[in-house]
Design a protein around this motif. Structure first.
Motif: not given
Length: 228
Positions: A34-38, A53-54, A59-70
């Motif tokens: 994860c780019s936020t919590c690592q 989508i799921a 992120c499943r762990h820190c609930h911060q946004a996954i980079p949208r560009h991916i």
């Protein structure tokens, strides 16, 4: 459907390469984090498109946004791959050229979008492969165009500040293999979509970016040249 899935997986891989290589990080064996919590991501968090989508984009762990560009990159490469190998009637040789050229543009677009650079570790290997494939296919090469854009690159490096050296180098690498009609179309679409992107910021009353990444817009023009 299978070609789209394969394309989405490949798009995810090239996105990782474009993310990590400019930072000189290992993109081959290091686990995705994860780019936020690592925290390391499980395999079921890395399924292209479906995992995003799921997880509702977080992120499943820190609930911060996954980079949208991916997510966007997986869709773009998946649709490209699906069109190229499921709907296009071009020869296998022509598809190979389109695959190499589009992958080069795709990867460089991501690095330019994220870091405002054209990473030489991506640019030069792709340039060598692209030229090798085009030479193998005996594609038409214009020495006059090559000489013209070599002069433009040499002059622009020293006197132009409105366009990056990497963009000029890309002109020098790509344009000798294109017809003049294709070059005009590429530059028209790149400039037009770049202006539209800038105007969106003005109309939405947001601060426009100080440095506009130009390679993604060049790639839009290139895609039109490859498929139209």
């Amino acid at each position: 459907m299978i070609s789209f899935i394969v394309g989405a997986v490949m798009g995810s891989f090239w996105c990782v390469v474009a993310d990590r290589l400019p930072l000189r990080m290992n993109f081959w064996s290091d686990r995705s984090r994860c780019s936020t919590c690592q925290r390391p991501l499980a395999f079921y968090d890395l399924i292209p498109i479906i995992s995003f989508i799921a997880l509702k984009g977080n992120c499943r762990h820190c609930h911060q946004a996954i980079p949208r560009h991916i997510f966007v990159a997986e869709w773009i490469y998946g649709l490209f791959f699906c069109y190229l190998f499921s709907f296009s009637t071009a020869t296998l040789e022509t598809k190979l050229v389109a695959l190499v050229w589009f992958t080069m543009a795709f990867s460089l677009s991501i690095t330019d979008w994220l870091y405002q650079i054209i990473d030489p570790y991506l640019l030069y290997p792709f340039a060598i492969i692209l030229w090798a494939v085009l030479l193998w296919q005996r594609a038409a090469f214009s020495w006059w165009t090559w000489l013209l854009f070599f002069c433009i690159y040499w002059y622009g490096q020293r006197h132009w500040y409105f366009i990056g050296d990497g963009d000029l180098l890309l002109f020098f690498i790509w344009f000798p293999w294109l017809r003049w009609q294709q070059i005009h179309l590429l530059l028209f679409l790149a400039s037009g979509t770049g202006i539209l992107y800038y105007l969106l910021f003005l109309f939405s009353k947001r601060q426009p970016p100080k440095h506009l990444p130009f390679v993604p817009f060049l790639s839009i023009g290139l895609s039109a040249c490859l498929f139209l």
